[in-house]
Design a protein around this motif. Structure first.
Motif, mmCIF file in Angstrom:
data_model
loop_
_atom_site.group_PDB
_atom_site.id
_atom_site.type_symbol
_atom_site.label_atom_id
_atom_site.label_comp_id
_atom_site.label_asym_id
_atom_site.label_seq_id
_atom_site.Cartn_x
_atom_site.Cartn_y
_atom_site.Cartn_z
ATOM 1 N N ALA B 264 42.187 63.113 36.785
ATOM 2 C CA ALA B 264 42.162 64.694 36.723
ATOM 3 C C ALA B 264 43.104 64.910 38.084
ATOM 4 O O ALA B 264 42.916 64.321 38.958
ATOM 5 N N LYS B 332 43.343 67.668 33.279
ATOM 6 C CA LYS B 332 42.052 67.795 33.081
ATOM 7 C C LYS B 332 41.406 66.238 33.336
ATOM 8 O O LYS B 332 40.138 66.269 33.556
ATOM 9 N N GLY B 333 42.127 65.263 32.941
ATOM 10 C CA GLY B 333 41.658 63.772 33.076
ATOM 11 C C GLY B 333 40.327 63.835 32.215
ATOM 12 O O GLY B 333 40.124 64.244 31.133
ATOM 13 N N ASN B 334 39.121 63.214 33.066
ATOM 14 C CA ASN B 334 38.093 62.924 31.991
ATOM 15 C C ASN B 334 37.149 64.316 32.289
ATOM 16 O O ASN B 334 35.867 64.162 32.076
ATOM 17 N N TRP B 335 37.616 65.242 32.914
ATOM 18 C CA TRP B 335 36.558 66.419 33.083
ATOM 19 C C TRP B 335 36.602 67.339 31.923
ATOM 20 O O TRP B 335 37.663 67.502 31.355
ATOM 21 N N ALA B 336 35.763 67.770 31.392
ATOM 22 C CA ALA B 336 35.520 68.775 30.296
ATOM 23 C C ALA B 336 34.418 69.991 30.261
ATOM 24 O O ALA B 336 33.955 69.712 31.093
#
Lengths: 569, 336
Positions: B264, B332-336
């Motif tokens: 992210a 966003k990478g691993n952020w959801a």
């Protein structure tokens, strides 16, 4: 008949209080286990806050640490208290302090009434488990884990390795078939009592105390001994990332959470006021009979995992920068490179663009400037045609170009007169489709009519450069797709070769080529080659050149071969 | 020889901390409200000079984002900067007459304040013309981001600088106090950035954008760095080394994934090019108080009067963070 809730609370006591009161107001008794690590002061104020709720009580406290037996112990103590205190409840629902009920309590009550004897607990045989992180699934039950995974990761890993090497293995108690699953369950009074009052409980507890993350396996395994009526799924919606950490829900997930029809979700960000406000004040008078369905929310989180692990191929940016070779030379999309074509044909770029409808650039790596299509000075993404900017980071330039033009395939010309620094990258990039006519650099030389000594020197230089370039393209580990022909080979019959290229490069269902584009004049090119040879240069990349048939003398139609030895002509 | 490099970096970090400690006397306390800082508060540090016009919007932007406290260093402003900041209830203010350049462009001061007041807090270090955006910043406050970073065990977050510029050079004094500068400078370059890897500090070196394209086209190696790591869960042993481009210990600079995935990341929208830009460039060029003898400013000063407008038909108009994520400038990478 109703159900009771066991809550395991570590942090965010204010939210826990809110949730507990919500359950209690809906008619479900609650027993809360507060982590012993919570300070006495905070615990006291929490105690005071819930003191006025009849249906909410606190259990004896245990110090809880992630991944250890303490979590199971806490659940056991609290469940026992709940069963003893409220003899009328038929189901026990295990929740955490950051769980949020998404549907009215009454709906869950009705749902459980419809399934009076069913245990809702995810319980999967370890042999079928695919989702454990770190590869430990069955081994959780066979090895010992005295070191904390969070605090002493290296020791933890070393000790696991050691035990593997020594083939150490614990004995699993009789009748136990290891199962794994989400730690949030909803069991019937009957089953839960049987688990808690099992005559062998002491033996099982001793065994599970040394299993890794027993809260994912204790109830999940033992439930199989005491009940046949099991739905192997959790009523709590919970999504995990690739590290095995649960995803957090925020205010902007509101609509998504609504659509899941799940009863409870975790984890909720403690400051997600809108979620708490909405779901805890939902009108309770209507009954939705929808079955929980987390499928809708799955996609978003699966995508996040994919993004974190694979990312967008061909993207190079501040937080995705593949360094290792296997990932690094990779553009976003296929692109084609034409070497020598624009030297042979008049207006080749225009012709190619017309036939294929693709974006065709000139020599992108020309020494003076990047020759963008339509002679633009600035191209997609504000890429500048300035040669210094481009040459400062040639592969970055090309990666950016391909990324910036997503959705439109790119073609460009290349040759030995261009900046060769990009060769290495082209060879490694499996998106590169390279078509080379070797020796085509001789055509413009032939047309210049400069002093022949200069021409010869220039020719030798270009041939050397092209030779090196080809060598790079032909390296063993090169991934680009390269086709090449010598100039002689190509000129002999260009149409089928062009047809083949167009079929590969262009979109499907292009009509067949009826004629090749106009070629530059080749009369006397053979003589030019002879002259080169006679001056002591061996233009071997050009191939065995067959002179063009003379128009004014149709008698000499049959081509003759120029022999390598014909030096005396 | 790895340990030798590691030891050298350790010494460098200690030296930076020592310098920060020495320079602390240059900072004269005007208002110290740091007692109001609570556990888990997000703190912003900035150095400013003659930014009175920009400050009202700047503060309100970051308050809305969820920043709880501001530590500001006033580098001898001649306008109302100090007077304005003194009155803000969430601002602690220091004043200095010392040279910005000799304090490593403010880094020493900043390292000192961070060490003194920000241990164990998330710290955002930005300039007054930089606007931090991150994935979901329109629906989630900065606390959501820092909580998530804490949960995932990440202690630094990168946000590359994106230079914003207007379509036409605005008239002098057309920027109004309190106005969102991004209303004027709403265009940016979406895809002309060069990224290189720095094996010594592990950080990425990003250059490009309009400044490289227009002002540094003949010496791209001198173009300003755009890589920044402005958000850090501070520990008193950390030190910024060169503006916020990199930190020590160098593990903090590993804000990117090298195996193909995306971490992210956010962005700093850099609204430098406003109405006052050309006069500022000339002033700063005279003052020579900036990095590398102010070569950046001299390049601007020489170019700004030409018809070298930054805008091109390929420029992109800023909409929101989702647009930047689609363009591949942040993730966003691993952020959801």
């Amino acid at each position: 008949m109703s159900f009771g809730v066991v809550m395991l609370v570590h942090t965010a006591l204010d939210r826990a209080e809110q949730i507990a009161k919500h359950w209690a107001a809906g008619g479900s008794p609650v027993v809360i286990h507060v982590d012993k690590q919570v300070s006495q002061k905070r615990f006291a104020s929490f105690q005071a806050a819930i003191a006025d709720c009849e249906n909410v009580s606190l259990s004896q406290r245990v110090k809880c640490e992630w991944g250890t037996w303490s979590l199971v112990e806490a659940a056991q103590i609290a469940s026992q208290l709940l069963l003893d205190k409220h003899p009328d409840i038929e189901h026990v629902f295990l929740a955490s302090g950051s769980c949020l009920p998404l549907r009215p309590v009454q709906e869950l009550k009705h749902f459980l009434l419809r399934h009076p004897t069913t245990n809702f607990i995810e319980s999967v045989n370890t042999h079928d488990v695919t989702w454990t992180v770190g590869g430990l699934s069955y081994e959780r039950f066979l090895l010992r884990f005295p070191f904390s995974w969070r605090k002493h990761r290296k020791l933890f890993d070393l000790y696991v390795e050691l035990q593997r090497a020594l083939r150490f293995s614990r004995r699993i108690p009789e009748r136990i078939v290891p199962h794994l699953g989400s730690q949030w369950w909803c069991l019937t009074r009957n089953t839960l009592s049987k688990i808690l009052n099992d005559p062998n409980r002491k033996k099982y507890d001793t065994y599970f105390k040394k299993v890794w993350i027993p809260d994912e396996s204790y109830f999940q395994t033992l439930v199989r001994l005491h009940s046949d009526d099991i739905q192997s799924r959790s009523l709590t919606l919970s999504k995990f990332d690739y590290h095995g950490k649960p995803y957090t829900f925020y205010d902007d997930h509101l609509q998504l959470l609504r659509r899941t029809d799940c009863f409870v979700a975790r984890k909720i960000w403690r400051k997600a006021d809108k979620l708490y406000k909405t779901f805890l004040h939902e009108p309770t008078d209507y009954i939705k009979a929808g079955e929980p369905n987390a499928g809708k929310i799955d996609r978003i989180f699966a995508k996040a995992v994919e993004r974190r692990i694979l990312g967008r191929e061909g993207l190079y940016m501040q937080s995705r920068f593949p360094i290792h070779k296997q990932y690094s030379a990779k553009s976003y999309d296929d692109y084609s490179i034409f070497e020598g074509f624009s030297e042979i044909f008049v207006n080749f770029e225009q012709w190619l663009a017309q036939v294929t409808g693709l974006r065709v650039h000139g020599h992108l790596f020309a020494p003076q400037k990047a020759e963008f299509s339509e002679n633009k000075n600035i191209f997609a993404g504000n890429l500048s045609s300035n040669a210094r900017l481009r040459d400062y980071n040639p592969s970055g330039f090309l990666q950016s170009l391909i990324w910036n033009t997503r959705g439109e395939k790119q073609c460009f010309q290349f040759g030995p007169r261009d900046n060769q620094k990009i060769s290495e990258y082209l060879a490694q990039d499996k998106c590169a489709h390279i078509y080379v006519i070797t020796g085509a650099w001789a055509m413009p030389l032939y047309r210049t009519g400069k002093d022949f000594d200069d021409i010869r020197k220039e020719a030798a230089k270009l041939q050397k450069i092209e030779q090196d370039h080809l060598q790079i393209l032909k390296q063993k580990d090169a991934s680009a797709q390269v086709s090449h022909w010598s100039l002689a080979e190509f000129v002999e019959d260009p149409l089928p070769i062009l047809q083949k290229i167009i079929d590969q490069v262009g979109p499907r269902n292009i009509r067949r080529l009826s004629e090749a584009p106009e070629m530059h004049d080749l009369t006397d090119f053979d003589k030019f080659l002879f002259k080169l040879k006679n001056k002591g240069m061996d233009p071997h990349l050009i191939g065995e050149f067959l002179p063009q048939p003379m128009k004014e003398n149709p008698a000499i139609q049959r081509p003759y071969l120029v022999s390598q030895n014909a030096k005396n002509i | 020889m790895k340990w030798r490099l590691q030891y050298r970096l350790r010494l460098r970090r200690k030296l930076a901390l020592w310098r920060a400690f020495k320079k602390r006397r240059q900072l004269k306390r005007i208002r110290n409200r740091t007692n109001n800082i609570k556990k888990n508060d997000v703190i912003l540090i900035c150095t400013c000079k003659d930014e009175f016009k920009r400050l009202p919007y700047f503060l309100s932007y970051y308050r809305d984002l969820g920043v709880n406290h501001f530590l500001c260093i006033d580098n001898n402003s001649t306008d109302d900067t100090a007077k304005y900041l003194k009155e803000q209830p969430d601002v602690s203010l220091w004043h200095t007459k010392a040279s910005y350049k000799k304090a490593a462009f403010g880094v020493h001061w900043m390292n000192w304040l961070a060490r003194r007041y920000c241990h164990n807090h998330w710290v955002l270090t930005v300039d007054v013309d930089e606007f931090f955006i991150f994935p979901f910043c329109d629906t989630r406050p900065i606390g959501a981001l820092t909580d998530w970073l804490d949960d995932t065990g990440i202690s630094s977050f990168s946000a590359m600088l994106i230079d914003m510029y207007p379509k036409e050079i605005p008239e002098q004094d057309s920027y109004l106090e309190g106005q969102n500068p991004l209303e004027i400078a709403q265009w940016f370059d979406s895809g002309n950035y060069s990224i290189k890897y720095n094996p010594e500090y592990y950080n990425l070196w990003i250059q490009g954008g309009p400044r490289a394209r227009v002002f540094f086209k003949n010496k791209p190696e001198e173009a300003p760095s755009l890589n920044k790591i402005p958000l850090v869960k501070w520990h008193r042993s950390y030190a910024y080394m060169q503006s916020t481009h990199m930190l020590l210990p160098r593990g903090l600079n590993l804000t990117y994934e090298t195996n193909g995935g995306e971490k992210a990341s956010g962005a700093l929208l850099h609204a430098k090019f406003l109405d006052d830009f050309s006069s500022k460039a000339q002033n700063e060029n005279m003052r020579k108080e900036h990095y590398a003898g102010g070569r950046e400013y001299s390049a601007y000063a020489n170019n700004i009067n030409d018809s070298n407008a930054l805008w091109s038909p390929m420029s992109e108009r800023y909409i929101n963070w989702r647009q930047l994520e689609i363009l591949g400038l942040l993730s966003k990478g691993n952020w959801a």
